[in-house]
Design a protein around this motif. Structure first.
Motif, PDB file in Angstrom:
ATOM      1  N   PHE A  32     -50.080 -23.948  67.899  1.00 55.40           N
ATOM      2  CA  PHE A  32     -49.005 -22.990  67.636  1.00 55.40           C
ATOM      3  C   PHE A  32     -47.818 -23.680  66.967  1.00 55.40           C
ATOM      4  N   ILE A  33     -47.473 -24.881  67.429  1.00 57.04           N
ATOM      5  CA  ILE A  33     -46.357 -25.618  66.844  1.00 57.04           C
ATOM      6  C   ILE A  33     -46.652 -25.966  65.384  1.00 57.04           C
ATOM      7  N   LEU A  34     -47.869 -26.421  65.114  1.00 61.81           N
ATOM      8  CA  LEU A  34     -48.218 -26.747  63.730  1.00 61.81           C
ATOM      9  C   LEU A  34     -48.227 -25.514  62.843  1.00 61.81           C
ATOM     10  N   LEU A  35     -48.701 -24.402  63.363  1.00 66.17           N
ATOM     11  CA  LEU A  35     -48.680 -23.169  62.566  1.00 66.17           C
ATOM     12  C   LEU A  35     -47.248 -22.780  62.220  1.00 66.17           C
ATOM     13  N   ALA A  36     -46.335 -22.991  63.146  1.00 69.86           N
ATOM     14  CA  ALA A  36     -44.930 -22.639  62.906  1.00 69.86           C
ATOM     15  C   ALA A  36     -44.264 -23.603  61.934  1.00 69.86           C
ATOM     16  N   ARG A  37     -44.646 -24.866  61.959  1.00 67.55           N
ATOM     17  CA  ARG A  37     -43.984 -25.875  61.128  1.00 67.55           C
ATOM     18  C   ARG A  37     -44.529 -25.969  59.709  1.00 67.55           C
ATOM     19  N   GLU A  38     -45.803 -25.745  59.535  1.00 66.73           N
ATOM     20  CA  GLU A  38     -46.389 -25.894  58.201  1.00 66.73           C
ATOM     21  C   GLU A  38     -45.911 -24.775  57.285  1.00 66.73           C
ATOM     22  N   SER A  42     -52.744 -23.963  57.842  1.00 71.00           N
ATOM     23  CA  SER A  42     -54.035 -24.460  57.394  1.00 71.00           C
ATOM     24  C   SER A  42     -55.146 -23.588  57.969  1.00 71.00           C
ATOM     25  N   LEU A  43     -55.714 -22.765  57.132  1.00 69.54           N
ATOM     26  CA  LEU A  43     -56.730 -21.827  57.608  1.00 69.54           C
ATOM     27  C   LEU A  43     -58.026 -22.530  57.988  1.00 69.54           C
ATOM     28  N   TRP A  44     -58.417 -23.538  57.220  1.00 67.01           N
ATOM     29  CA  TRP A  44     -59.686 -24.190  57.546  1.00 67.01           C
ATOM     30  C   TRP A  44     -59.576 -24.972  58.850  1.00 67.01           C
ATOM     31  N   LYS A  45     -58.414 -25.574  59.138  1.00 67.11           N
ATOM     32  CA  LYS A  45     -58.246 -26.272  60.413  1.00 67.11           C
ATOM     33  C   LYS A  45     -58.251 -25.275  61.569  1.00 67.11           C
ATOM     34  N   SER A  46     -57.644 -24.134  61.349  1.00 65.08           N
ATOM     35  CA  SER A  46     -57.643 -23.098  62.394  1.00 65.08           C
ATOM     36  C   SER A  46     -59.053 -22.595  62.649  1.00 65.08           C
ATOM     37  N   TRP A  47     -59.808 -22.419  61.566  1.00 58.50           N
ATOM     38  CA  TRP A  47     -61.188 -21.960  61.722  1.00 58.50           C
ATOM     39  C   TRP A  47     -62.014 -23.008  62.475  1.00 58.50           C
ATOM     40  N   LEU A  48     -61.820 -24.295  62.144  1.00 54.99           N
ATOM     41  CA  LEU A  48     -62.551 -25.351  62.845  1.00 54.99           C
ATOM     42  C   LEU A  48     -62.172 -25.411  64.321  1.00 54.99           C
ATOM     43  N   ILE A  87     -50.267 -15.128  60.901  1.00 61.10           N
ATOM     44  CA  ILE A  87     -49.039 -15.912  61.072  1.00 61.10           C
ATOM     45  C   ILE A  87     -48.480 -16.289  59.704  1.00 61.10           C
ATOM     46  N   GLY A  88     -49.357 -16.645  58.785  1.00 54.85           N
ATOM     47  CA  GLY A  88     -48.906 -16.947  57.419  1.00 54.85           C
ATOM     48  C   GLY A  88     -48.228 -15.758  56.773  1.00 54.85           C
ATOM     49  N   ILE A  89     -48.763 -14.577  56.998  1.00 53.28           N
ATOM     50  CA  ILE A  89     -48.137 -13.358  56.463  1.00 53.28           C
ATOM     51  C   ILE A  89     -46.775 -13.146  57.111  1.00 53.28           C
ATOM     52  N   LEU A  90     -46.683 -13.374  58.414  1.00 54.82           N
ATOM     53  CA  LEU A  90     -45.391 -13.243  59.101  1.00 54.82           C
ATOM     54  C   LEU A  90     -44.356 -14.204  58.525  1.00 54.82           C
ATOM     55  N   LYS A  91     -44.783 -15.438  58.252  1.00 54.12           N
ATOM     56  CA  LYS A  91     -43.851 -16.431  57.704  1.00 54.12           C
ATOM     57  C   LYS A  91     -43.304 -15.996  56.351  1.00 54.12           C
ATOM     58  N   ARG A  92     -44.187 -15.494  55.505  1.00 53.62           N
ATOM     59  CA  ARG A  92     -43.755 -15.067  54.166  1.00 53.62           C
ATOM     60  C   ARG A  92     -42.874 -13.830  54.217  1.00 53.62           C
TER      61      ARG A  92
END
Length: 124
Positions: A32-38, A42-48, A87-92
């Motif tokens: 969650f922290i990385l999703l907020a900071r990036e 990273s979708l592929w890391k999230s998928w993995l 989350i990426g959509i929320l950030k944008r």
């Protein structure tokens, strides 16, 4: 990559050793922290991450039903990918991630538990 791996490893431990269930409360925190900071999640890391957790969560299928095991693991990993994408959509859009991320996560969990012919209500 280390925080992503840490989150997946903690989730795997929770599924293998139920006595460590309390760790599930904090296991996704690094992710969650990385999703907020990036700047862009990273979708592929999230998928993995989702795939790693799903492979452990439904490992009981792998003994007799290898094709279903692979299918359901891939299917369940898509929910983690969808969360990262949203989350990426929320950030944008500039909307509050702190307020809306729990709503997104809970909504995806509800969908996962009620999705047509393949619900997984026990894999939260």
């Amino acid at each position: 990559m280390l925080p992503w791996t840490f989150a997946a490893a903690i989730q795997a431990l929770v599924w293998v050793y139920p006595g460590l269930g309390w760790m599930a409360l904090v296991s996704f925190a690094p992710w969650f922290i990385l999703l907020a900071r990036e700047p862009r999640p990273s979708l592929w890391k999230s998928w993995l991450l989702g795939l790693g957790v799903a492979l452990v969560a439904v490992r009981w299928m792998g003994q007799d039903f290898r094709a279903l095991y692979a299918f359901f693991s891939l299917y369940l990993s898509l929910y983690v990918l969808a969360f990262a994408w949203l989350i990426g959509i929320l950030k944008r859009s500039g909307l509050s991630q702190v307020l809306l991320a729990p709503v997104l996560w809970t909504s995806l969990e509800w969908v996962k538990g009620h999705a047509g012919w393949i619900p997984f209500p026990w894999i939260l």
